[in-house]
Design a protein around this motif. Structure first.
Motif, PDB file in Angstrom:
ATOM      1  N   ILE A  11       7.629   8.558 -19.378  1.00 47.77           N
ATOM      2  CA  ILE A  11       8.883   8.278 -20.093  1.00 47.77           C
ATOM      3  C   ILE A  11       9.294   9.584 -20.756  1.00 47.77           C
ATOM      4  O   ILE A  11       8.482  10.290 -21.341  1.00 47.77           O
ATOM      5  CB  ILE A  11       8.753   7.100 -21.086  1.00 47.77           C
ATOM      6  CG1 ILE A  11       7.501   7.215 -21.949  1.00 47.77           C
ATOM      7  CG2 ILE A  11       8.781   5.785 -20.326  1.00 47.77           C
ATOM      8  CD1 ILE A  11       7.477   6.217 -23.087  1.00 47.77           C
ATOM      9  N   TYR A  12      10.562   9.917 -20.606  1.00 50.86           N
ATOM     10  CA  TYR A  12      11.024  11.262 -20.966  1.00 50.86           C
ATOM     11  C   TYR A  12      11.369  11.353 -22.455  1.00 50.86           C
ATOM     12  O   TYR A  12      11.964  10.437 -23.022  1.00 50.86           O
ATOM     13  CB  TYR A  12      12.237  11.630 -20.102  1.00 50.86           C
ATOM     14  CG  TYR A  12      11.890  11.567 -18.628  1.00 50.86           C
ATOM     15  CD1 TYR A  12      11.053  12.514 -18.065  1.00 50.86           C
ATOM     16  CD2 TYR A  12      12.357  10.527 -17.811  1.00 50.86           C
ATOM     17  CE1 TYR A  12      10.686  12.450 -16.727  1.00 50.86           C
ATOM     18  CE2 TYR A  12      11.998  10.454 -16.472  1.00 50.86           C
ATOM     19  CZ  TYR A  12      11.163  11.416 -15.941  1.00 50.86           C
ATOM     20  OH  TYR A  12      10.794  11.345 -14.620  1.00 50.86           O
ATOM     21  N   GLY A  21      14.187  19.141 -13.561  1.00 48.67           N
ATOM     22  CA  GLY A  21      12.736  18.976 -13.663  1.00 48.67           C
ATOM     23  C   GLY A  21      12.406  17.495 -13.839  1.00 48.67           C
ATOM     24  O   GLY A  21      11.512  16.946 -13.187  1.00 48.67           O
ATOM     25  N   HIS A  22      13.146  16.828 -14.728  1.00 44.24           N
ATOM     26  CA  HIS A  22      12.932  15.388 -14.905  1.00 44.24           C
ATOM     27  C   HIS A  22      13.346  14.643 -13.633  1.00 44.24           C
ATOM     28  O   HIS A  22      12.687  13.694 -13.197  1.00 44.24           O
ATOM     29  CB  HIS A  22      13.774  14.844 -16.065  1.00 44.24           C
ATOM     30  CG  HIS A  22      13.560  15.553 -17.363  1.00 44.24           C
ATOM     31  ND1 HIS A  22      14.544  16.292 -17.970  1.00 44.24           N
ATOM     32  CD2 HIS A  22      12.476  15.653 -18.164  1.00 44.24           C
ATOM     33  CE1 HIS A  22      14.073  16.817 -19.091  1.00 44.24           C
ATOM     34  NE2 HIS A  22      12.822  16.440 -19.234  1.00 44.24           N
ATOM     35  N   ASP A  50      10.909   8.189 -24.220  1.00 42.82           N
ATOM     36  CA  ASP A  50       9.886   8.297 -25.260  1.00 42.82           C
ATOM     37  C   ASP A  50      10.615   8.783 -26.512  1.00 42.82           C
ATOM     38  O   ASP A  50      11.101   9.917 -26.536  1.00 42.82           O
ATOM     39  CB  ASP A  50       8.864   9.333 -24.751  1.00 42.82           C
ATOM     40  CG  ASP A  50       7.640   9.453 -25.632  1.00 42.82           C
ATOM     41  OD1 ASP A  50       7.613   8.829 -26.705  1.00 42.82           O
ATOM     42  OD2 ASP A  50       6.711  10.194 -25.242  1.00 42.82           O
ATOM     43  N   ALA A 227       3.525   5.953 -26.618  1.00 43.19           N
ATOM     44  CA  ALA A 227       4.211   6.233 -25.352  1.00 43.19           C
ATOM     45  C   ALA A 227       3.443   5.702 -24.142  1.00 43.19           C
ATOM     46  O   ALA A 227       4.010   5.047 -23.262  1.00 43.19           O
ATOM     47  CB  ALA A 227       4.429   7.730 -25.206  1.00 43.19           C
ATOM     48  N   GLY A 260       3.881  14.967 -14.426  1.00 40.76           N
ATOM     49  CA  GLY A 260       3.833  16.420 -14.248  1.00 40.76           C
ATOM     50  C   GLY A 260       2.461  16.918 -14.693  1.00 40.76           C
ATOM     51  O   GLY A 260       1.781  16.265 -15.493  1.00 40.76           O
ATOM     52  N   GLU A 262       1.379  18.971 -16.763  1.00 38.72           N
ATOM     53  CA  GLU A 262       1.073  19.321 -18.152  1.00 38.72           C
ATOM     54  C   GLU A 262       0.617  18.118 -18.977  1.00 38.72           C
ATOM     55  O   GLU A 262       0.177  18.285 -20.110  1.00 38.72           O
ATOM     56  CB  GLU A 262       2.291  20.007 -18.805  1.00 38.72           C
ATOM     57  CG  GLU A 262       3.437  19.087 -19.234  1.00 38.72           C
ATOM     58  CD  GLU A 262       4.208  18.486 -18.068  1.00 38.72           C
ATOM     59  OE1 GLU A 262       3.905  18.779 -16.903  1.00 38.72           O
ATOM     60  OE2 GLU A 262       5.115  17.675 -18.349  1.00 38.72           O
ATOM     61  N   HIS A 267      -2.944  11.276 -19.681  1.00 39.93           N
ATOM     62  CA  HIS A 267      -2.989  10.154 -18.743  1.00 39.93           C
ATOM     63  C   HIS A 267      -4.377   9.889 -18.170  1.00 39.93           C
ATOM     64  O   HIS A 267      -4.694   8.751 -17.840  1.00 39.93           O
ATOM     65  CB  HIS A 267      -2.007  10.396 -17.582  1.00 39.93           C
ATOM     66  CG  HIS A 267      -0.592  10.127 -17.986  1.00 39.93           C
ATOM     67  ND1 HIS A 267       0.147  11.016 -18.711  1.00 39.93           N
ATOM     68  CD2 HIS A 267       0.198   9.040 -17.797  1.00 39.93           C
ATOM     69  CE1 HIS A 267       1.337  10.512 -18.938  1.00 39.93           C
ATOM     70  NE2 HIS A 267       1.402   9.309 -18.401  1.00 39.93           N
ATOM     71  N   HIS A 289       2.190  16.205 -10.207  1.00 40.38           N
ATOM     72  CA  HIS A 289       2.878  17.221  -9.402  1.00 40.38           C
ATOM     73  C   HIS A 289       3.004  18.504 -10.206  1.00 40.38           C
ATOM     74  O   HIS A 289       2.726  18.532 -11.410  1.00 40.38           O
ATOM     75  CB  HIS A 289       4.241  16.709  -8.930  1.00 40.38           C
ATOM     76  CG  HIS A 289       5.182  16.388 -10.054  1.00 40.38           C
ATOM     77  ND1 HIS A 289       5.710  17.348 -10.884  1.00 40.38           N
ATOM     78  CD2 HIS A 289       5.681  15.208 -10.484  1.00 40.38           C
ATOM     79  CE1 HIS A 289       6.499  16.767 -11.759  1.00 40.38           C
ATOM     80  NE2 HIS A 289       6.488  15.472 -11.557  1.00 40.38           N
ATOM     81  N   GLY A 290       3.447  19.552  -9.521  1.00 44.49           N
ATOM     82  CA  GLY A 290       3.584  20.854 -10.191  1.00 44.49           C
ATOM     83  C   GLY A 290       4.933  20.969 -10.895  1.00 44.49           C
ATOM     84  O   GLY A 290       5.667  19.987 -11.032  1.00 44.49           O
TER      85      GLY A 290
HETATM   86  N1  MSP Z   1       7.228  11.931 -23.264  1.00 49.05           N
HETATM   87  C1  MSP Z   1       6.193  12.600 -22.575  1.00 49.05           C
HETATM   88  C2  MSP Z   1       5.605  11.709 -21.499  1.00 49.05           C
HETATM   89  C3  MSP Z   1       5.071  10.413 -21.985  1.00 49.05           C
HETATM   90  S1  MSP Z   1       4.531   9.407 -20.673  1.00 49.05           S
HETATM   91  C4  MSP Z   1       3.674   8.191 -21.413  1.00 49.05           C
HETATM   92  C5  MSP Z   1       6.752  13.862 -21.937  1.00 49.05           C
HETATM   93  N2  MSP Z   1       8.068  13.882 -21.737  1.00 49.05           N
HETATM   94  S2  MSP Z   1       8.936  15.104 -21.104  1.00 49.05           S
HETATM   95  O1  MSP Z   1      10.314  14.778 -21.308  1.00 49.05           O
HETATM   96  O2  MSP Z   1       8.466  16.336 -21.633  1.00 49.05           O
HETATM   97  O3  MSP Z   1       8.799  15.033 -19.578  1.00 49.05           O
HETATM   98  C6  MSP Z   1       7.683  14.906 -18.933  1.00 49.05           C
HETATM   99  C7  MSP Z   1       7.863  14.887 -17.437  1.00 49.05           C
HETATM  100  O4  MSP Z   1       9.125  15.391 -16.947  1.00 49.05           O
HETATM  101  C8  MSP Z   1       6.859  15.821 -16.835  1.00 49.05           C
HETATM  102  O5  MSP Z   1       5.568  15.296 -16.828  1.00 49.05           O
HETATM  103  C9  MSP Z   1       7.419  15.954 -15.465  1.00 49.05           C
HETATM  104  O6  MSP Z   1       7.154  14.793 -14.771  1.00 49.05           O
HETATM  105  C10 MSP Z   1       8.922  16.073 -15.747  1.00 49.05           C
HETATM  106  N3  MSP Z   1       9.335  17.465 -15.923  1.00 49.05           N
HETATM  107  C11 MSP Z   1       9.946  18.038 -16.999  1.00 49.05           C
HETATM  108  N4  MSP Z   1      10.191  19.357 -16.727  1.00 49.05           N
HETATM  109  C12 MSP Z   1       9.760  19.655 -15.489  1.00 49.05           C
HETATM  110  C13 MSP Z   1       9.776  20.786 -14.656  1.00 49.05           C
HETATM  111  N5  MSP Z   1      10.301  21.933 -15.019  1.00 49.05           N
HETATM  112  N6  MSP Z   1       9.237  20.654 -13.421  1.00 49.05           N
HETATM  113  C14 MSP Z   1       8.709  19.478 -12.968  1.00 49.05           C
HETATM  114  N7  MSP Z   1       8.672  18.405 -13.725  1.00 49.05           N
HETATM  115  C15 MSP Z   1       9.175  18.452 -14.980  1.00 49.05           C
HETATM  116  O7  MSP Z   1       5.981  14.734 -21.621  1.00 49.05           O
END
Ligand code: MSP
Length: 675
Positions: A11-12, A21-22, A50, A227, A260, A262, A267, A289-290
């Protein structure tokens, strides 16, 4: 009963608007969900936002909004984008929803009642950016994960007995090697756990934007526990409603959490430990994934190097973005995004590849057989080349399916396109247009065979890649006269199913060629967004000598004022385009080989930015650390001596004198906007 398949995106965070990226994660999941539905699985695809935690609270404060207002806005941006892209999510969970909050309480209680939570005192460093407790030592020490300065936290907290789960976690990774994929991530996780697990603080009491701890509302639940729980709360865990309970029984455990790289630790270590503590089943697999890189670094808001999905949707459409990301980036590894590569792939594989195959095959059937699928004669007109195509198609079905089921999208698409290329070659070699000029029975029969073979191969590729490029393939399917592609049962796909006399639909091109201006247009749209303007032409910055001098050594393109008043004044709207914020210098150091430049890391409340400033002759770096400064926060990033500068620091530069940084007499919170 059909098999079920439950998959989730992370969840973003709502501290930043969505970028590609998302979209990358969401597209990968949407592709898997669509494929599972075509395979006949009862599929449930979850995404969401999130919305709690210190990072969001600070972002809202900096934007002059309440956290809820702020979260509402950004969450809606994610949802609107997914809707516009045709993402087929079954539910969109927000962690500020009541259903989620109540069920998180249930989870917390269950873990506590099972004896895995105790109260203690935490003193240590916390990284707000990662929302992570870290092992760094001392105030401002850099986060070992992201390098940003950490904050010292000293508070009474609830702790989760993570240390007690180390053995069970190791057993899980060993017995279920597919629990974490790819292998590199599994190795990382195993060595992290082997290194020893400390109990985890799972509450905070120094801010309030979160879900209160049950029976102790002075504390809010740690944002990662809140989250991660979304994966079960969304499908009904902890609900007293019968329907919700049934959904939970049916869908949990998840078949796939896609993430992702990071956020692997959260997880693959915390989440299974929380579930073990609550005595709940564990997800079947977690796939990391990368990163999508842009200008060589991870695309992210804090680096200011994001590309929005909307730009690509406006110019090339959603299928182009989906195809590009899944074809170009080797899944599991980092991959670069560029507009040039996007347009090149689009033209080569979609416009000239699949699009061209569809239009030439279907146009010839329309022209030579009045729009009805001709049938190959089994005897008279068969040649080796025809059965070679059928053979290739059979192989492609098997290989594509196996690769895509291992999430090897790029290789799978390469395989699918090998069939497109083979048919193209087959058409060129057999010259159906030449045969069409001869009305003899033999020629007609040969022509029928060639066009049937081409159309059948087209049908097979179309069905296979529908989950990747759903819009175009739905159109090709309809043009083939086959109705609704989403209902096609993929397990049945085999050579020879295209029926004689099937009436084609209207034949129209699905991927118009992108011309040279496509790249420029997309680039311009992004540049304008980064510089906070909507004008079409960016112009070099000019400064009046009396104005405070921006000491960003590079000259960033500035907006052309929307309304230029005759005497050179600007309107308040023009001024509002410049986002000035209070920042605090966390790190300052000289840039090697550049006498005038300092490299600064400046905390803007929601993020820490690297700024390269031409003030080395006026300030010793050590005098700057801790100092509050004014930053132009929405400048397009620039590279100086190979270092990316994200924003500029504001100073007065008296004639012939040294630069003097703009500062405040009273204390002002970091992140506050100047207006
Ligand atoms: N809120 C947490 C996740 C909680 S899940 C229980 C979080 N959110 S985030 O907005 O930072 O986005 C996480 C996800 O967005 C990454 O794990 C990935 O899947 C995706 N990405 C965000 N930027 C990215 C890139 N530049 N490249 C690839 N994926 C990217 O972490």
């Amino acid at each position: 009963m059909s098999k079920k398949f439950y998959l989730t995106t992370p969840i973003y965070y709502v501290n930043a608007r969505p970028h590609i990226g998302h979209a990358y994660t969401t597209i990968a999941c949407d592709t898997i969900a669509r494929r599972q539905r075509m395979l006949g699985a009862d599929t449930f695809f979850l995404t969401g936002t999130d919305e709690h935690g210190q990072k969001i609270e600070r972002a809202a404060e900096a934007a002059g909004k309440t956290p809820q207002e702020f979260a509402d806005e950004v969450s809606a941006q994610f949802r609107t984008l997914w809707n516009r892209m045709g993402i087929t999510y079954d539910d969109f969970i927000r962690t500020t929803e009541d259903r989620h909050k109540k069920r998180v309480h249930e989870l917390f209680r269950q873990i506590r009642d099972n004896g895995h939570i105790y109260k203690g005192t935490y003193t240590g460093q916390y990284c707000v950016f990662d929302e992570l407790y870290v092992d760094a030592v001392g105030p401002g020490a850099p986060c070992p994960e992201c390098g940003r300065p950490t904050e010292t936290v000293k508070e009474e907290n609830y702790f989760f007995k993570l240390s007690a789960f180390a053995d069970r976690l190791m057993q899980l990774y060993t017995e279920q090697p597919d629990f974490i994929r790819p292998e590199t991530r599994r190795n990382e996780v195993m060595s992290f756990v082997r290194g020893g697990l400390r109990d985890l603080s799972i509450s905070r009491s120094t801010f309030s934007w979160g879900i209160p701890v049950p029976d102790d509302p002075k504390h809010v639940i740690y944002v990662w526990l809140d989250a991660l729980a979304n994966y079960i709360t969304a499908i009904g865990y902890g609900s007293s409603h019968k329907g919700a309970q049934e959904a939970f029984q049916k869908y949990w455990p998840a078949d796939l959490h896609m993430i992702g790289k990071e956020i692997v630790r959260f997880h693959c270590v915390y989440w299974p430990a929380f579930l073990m503590a609550a005595e709940l089943p564990l997800p079947k697999s977690i796939v990391a994934h990368g990163w999508l890189l842009f200008e060589e670094s991870k695309m992210s808001k804090s680096r200011g190097n994001i590309v929005r999905a909307e730009t690509i949707l406006d110019v090339l459409g959603a299928d182009a973005l989906r195809y590009f990301l899944l074809r170009e980036v080797v899944f599991g590894q980092d991959g670069s995004f560029s507009f040039d590569a996007l347009v090149q792939r689009y033209n080569a594989d979609l416009a000239n590849g699949l699009g061209n195959l569809a239009s030439r095959t279907l146009t010839m059937i329309t022209r030579y057989f009045r729009g009805e699928v001709p049938y190959p004669s089994a005897t008279v007109s068969q040649k080796a080349g025809d059965s070679a195509i059928a053979e290739t198609a059979r192989k492609v079905i098997a290989e594509y399916s196996s690769l895509v089921d291992q999430y090897q999208f790029s290789r799978a698409l390469e395989v699918a396109w090998s069939l497109v290329a083979a048919v193209d070659k087959y058409i060129v070699e057999n010259e159906p247009w030449a045969l069409a000029e001869n009305q003899s029975e033999e020629s007609r029969s040969r022509l029928a065979t060639i066009l049937y073979t081409s159309a059948e191969a087209l049908r097979i590729v179309t069905a296979l890649v529908h989950p990747v490029i759903p819009d175009a393939t739905a159109k090709i399917w309809a043009q083939l006269g086959l109705g609704d592609i989403r209902r096609f049962p993929l397990p049945d796909l085999k050579w020879g199913q295209l029926q004689l006399s099937t009436k084609l639909g209207n034949v129209e091109p699905v991927f118009p060629r992108a011309d040279k201006t496509a790249i420029e247009r997309m680039q311009k749209m992004e540049d304008q967004l980064r510089s906070g303007t909507t004008v079409t032409q960016a112009e070099p910055e000019t400064q009046s000598p009396a104005a405070p001098v921006a000491t960003h050594a590079a000259v960033a393109p500035a907006a052309k004022p929307a309304v230029v008043v005759p005497d050179g004044k600007i309107t308040i709207d023009d001024f509002a385009k410049v986002e000035l914020r209070v920042g605090q210098v966390k790190v300052a150091e000289k840039v090697k080989g550049a006498d005038k430049l300092l490299r600064l890391e400046v905390d803007l409340g929601t993020e820490v930015r690297q700024v390269v400033a031409g003030i080395a002759e006026s300030y010793a770096p050590e005098l700057l650390v801790g100092r509050k400064v004014v930053i132009v926060a929405n400048l397009a990033p620039r590279k100086l001596r190979g270092l990316e500068s994200n924003g500029m620091i504001v100073a007065a530069s008296p004639e012939g004198g040294k630069a003097v940084l703009a500062s405040f007499l009273e204390d002002v919170p970091v992140g506050t906007r100047l207006k």
